[in-house]
Design an enzyme around this catalytic site. Structure first.
Site, short mmCIF file in Angstrom:
data_model
loop_
_atom_site.label_atom_id
_atom_site.label_comp_id
_atom_site.label_asym_id
_atom_site.label_seq_id
_atom_site.Cartn_x
_atom_site.Cartn_y
_atom_site.Cartn_z
N ALA A 82 0.80 -1.23 0.00
CA ALA A 82 0.00 0.00 0.00
C ALA A 82 0.84 1.29 0.00
CB ALA A 82 -0.97 -0.03 1.17
N ARG B 15 -5.30 0.14 -8.92
CA ARG B 15 -5.70 -0.89 -7.95
C ARG B 15 -6.73 -0.27 -7.00
NH1 ARG B 15 -1.10 -4.53 -5.32
NH2 ARG B 15 -2.88 -5.97 -5.14
N GLN C 64 3.92 -13.44 -1.94
CA GLN C 64 4.69 -12.31 -1.41
C GLN C 64 5.57 -12.75 -0.24
OE1 GLN C 64 1.50 -12.12 -2.33
NE2 GLN C 64 0.93 -10.09 -3.02
N ASP D 183 -4.06 -2.43 4.10
CA ASP D 183 -4.30 -1.67 2.86
C ASP D 183 -5.33 -0.58 3.05
OD1 ASP D 183 -3.17 -4.39 1.92
OD2 ASP D 183 -2.90 -2.99 0.25
N ASN E 198 -6.57 -6.26 4.42
CA ASN E 198 -5.17 -6.62 4.18
C ASN E 198 -5.16 -7.87 3.29
OD1 ASN E 198 -2.33 -6.14 4.62
ND2 ASN E 198 -2.30 -7.97 5.86
N LYS E 199 -3.99 -8.33 2.98
CA LYS E 199 -3.81 -9.45 2.06
C LYS E 199 -4.70 -10.64 2.43
CE LYS E 199 -1.91 -9.54 -0.90
NZ LYS E 199 -2.58 -9.30 -2.20
O1 MRU Z 1 -1.17 -7.22 -3.29
P1 MRU Z 1 -0.08 -6.54 -2.51
O2 MRU Z 1 1.19 -7.30 -2.50
O3 MRU Z 1 0.08 -5.10 -2.89
O4 MRU Z 1 -0.65 -6.57 -1.01
C1 MRU Z 1 0.14 -6.00 0.01
C2 MRU Z 1 -0.45 -6.16 1.36
O5 MRU Z 1 -1.53 -6.69 1.53
C3 MRU Z 1 0.31 -5.57 2.49
O6 MRU Z 1 0.10 -6.31 3.66
C4 MRU Z 1 -0.16 -4.12 2.72
O7 MRU Z 1 -0.20 -3.42 1.53
C5 MRU Z 1 0.69 -3.41 3.69
S1 MRU Z 1 2.31 -3.11 3.00
C6 MRU Z 1 3.16 -2.20 4.15
#
Ligand code: MRU
Length: 363
Positions: A70, A111, A214, A255, A265-266
């Protein structure tokens, strides 16, 4: 390929915390007229850079996860506005604001879930409102400020969050929330960096984070670069790990944090929070205030990004299912506020988040 250029080293700090030792990767670099992004689609096997010359190239890099996380998305988008500004004619900020609307719209659409994207674009637009003929310079300054503030916030959150950890703690993190996902140091991973440096974290576990991996591709690699020992687990091993007593805290990023504390979040974070509550494991969300969205009342109002099912059906371009299989690929979920023990921001911490507590933090 030149590794030394691709991994941007942090400036050593003359403070008690040895940032140069614990935070060495920079995914975003502004060169003066282009934006260089460490290509996170290729990590950990290649440390290639993608060079963006236009805002549309930045929007594509955000959409394809070349740059991700994010805060990093917000920073990249801010530099995207600078690139868009270099491509239009305008005599002052107000004129530029009009000319830049199509590019701003395309960046914002890259996004949907991480609010840091819209937040950064709003900041860039506000600068233009009263800018004169120096508006290009003002945009550059603002983009740099967004990046610098993010790094400072992360370092502050690292200190705050690590203070909550007891001695000998085991922690589990999900996705990648480190330097790769931010202006540096990381959010949840910043707390882990600080906790390891202070000696209160004795074991770090990272979940692989299907389907984009990730955790497996980025987090354990990033920690390895900084000499931090970490153990990778399958996402499906998390509840069992908690049952063994090996972890005292789940530490994740965000996010979007809604006005009532619900947090996107993810995908998989929600399940971790449920399992953590069942096993008496603490659940900590670490995010800068740029991730708090007071305009979104509850988690039910958040748009959850759906990505191409191919991400599930293939791993690194190798098909893992029979032909004709259907897949559903939401890439975020929402953890309700009542499952969160503490939200750590650079402004301070909120224990057992509620609408009132988030409002007080915001004020
Ligand atoms: O799809 P991504 O890799 O952008 O998702 C990222 C996440 O969900 C992270 O946990 C979130 O953005 C925090 S990053 C400091």
């Amino acid at each position: 390929m030149d590794d030394t250029l691709a991994i941007f080293h942090a400036t050593p700090m003359s403070t008690a915390f040895d940032y140069a030792r614990y935070d060495r990767i920079r995914p975003i670099r502004w060169t003066g007229n282009t934006l260089e992004l460490l290509d996170q689609r290729q990590l950990p096997f290649l440390t290639d850079r993608v060079v963006c010359h236009s805002s549309d190239e930045v929007a594509r890099a955000i959409r394809t996860l070349t740059v991700r996380g994010a805060p990093a998305i917000g920073i990249a988008a801010a530099w995207g506005v600078v690139l868009a500004g270099d491509a239009v004619e305008a005599g002052n900020g107000a004129e530029a604001l009009v000319s830049l609307q199509p590019a701003l719209h395309r960046l914002n659409a890259a996004r949907p879930t991480a609010v840091n994207l819209a937040w950064a674009l709003n900041r860039m637009q506000r600068v233009l409102v009263d800018a004169g003929n120096d508006w290009r310079l003002r945009l550059r300054d603002e983009a740099q400020r967004i990046a610098d503030e993010d790094l400072a916030s992360n370092r502050r959150m690292g200190t705050l969050g690590a203070a909550l950890l007891g001695p000998g703690s085991g922690v589990l993190t999900h996705c990648n929330t480190g330097s790769l996902a931010t202006g540096g140091f990381g959010t949840a991973l910043g707390v882990i960096r600080a906790g390891v440096a202070q000696g209160c974290i004795t074991s770090v576990f990272a979940s692989e984070t299907r389907p984009w991996l990730q955790g497996a591709r980025l987090t354990v690699w990033e920690l390895q670069q900084d000499g931090i020992d970490a153990t990778l687990i399958a996402d499906s091993a998390a509840a069992h790990l908690m049952k063994t007593g090996a972890v005292q805290w789940i530490i994740v990023g965000a996010d979007r944090i809604c006005a009532n504390g619900d947090t996107a979040n993810k995908i998989g974070t929600y399940g971790l929070a449920i399992a953590a509550r069942h096993h008496g494991v603490g659940f900590m969300v670490v995010a800068p205030s740029s991730t708090i969205d007071m305009a979104t009342p509850t988690g039910g109002d958040i748009e959850i990004e759906q990505r191409d099912p191919e991400e599930l059906l293939e791993i690194r371009n190798v098909r893992i299912t029979a032909d004709g299989i259907r897949a559903w690929n939401p890439v975020f979920d929402v953890t309700p506020a009542e499952l969160i023990d503490v939200i750590v921001t650079e402004r301070g911490m909120v224990e057992r988040p509620s609408r009132d507590a988030i409002a007080r933090l915001w004020e």
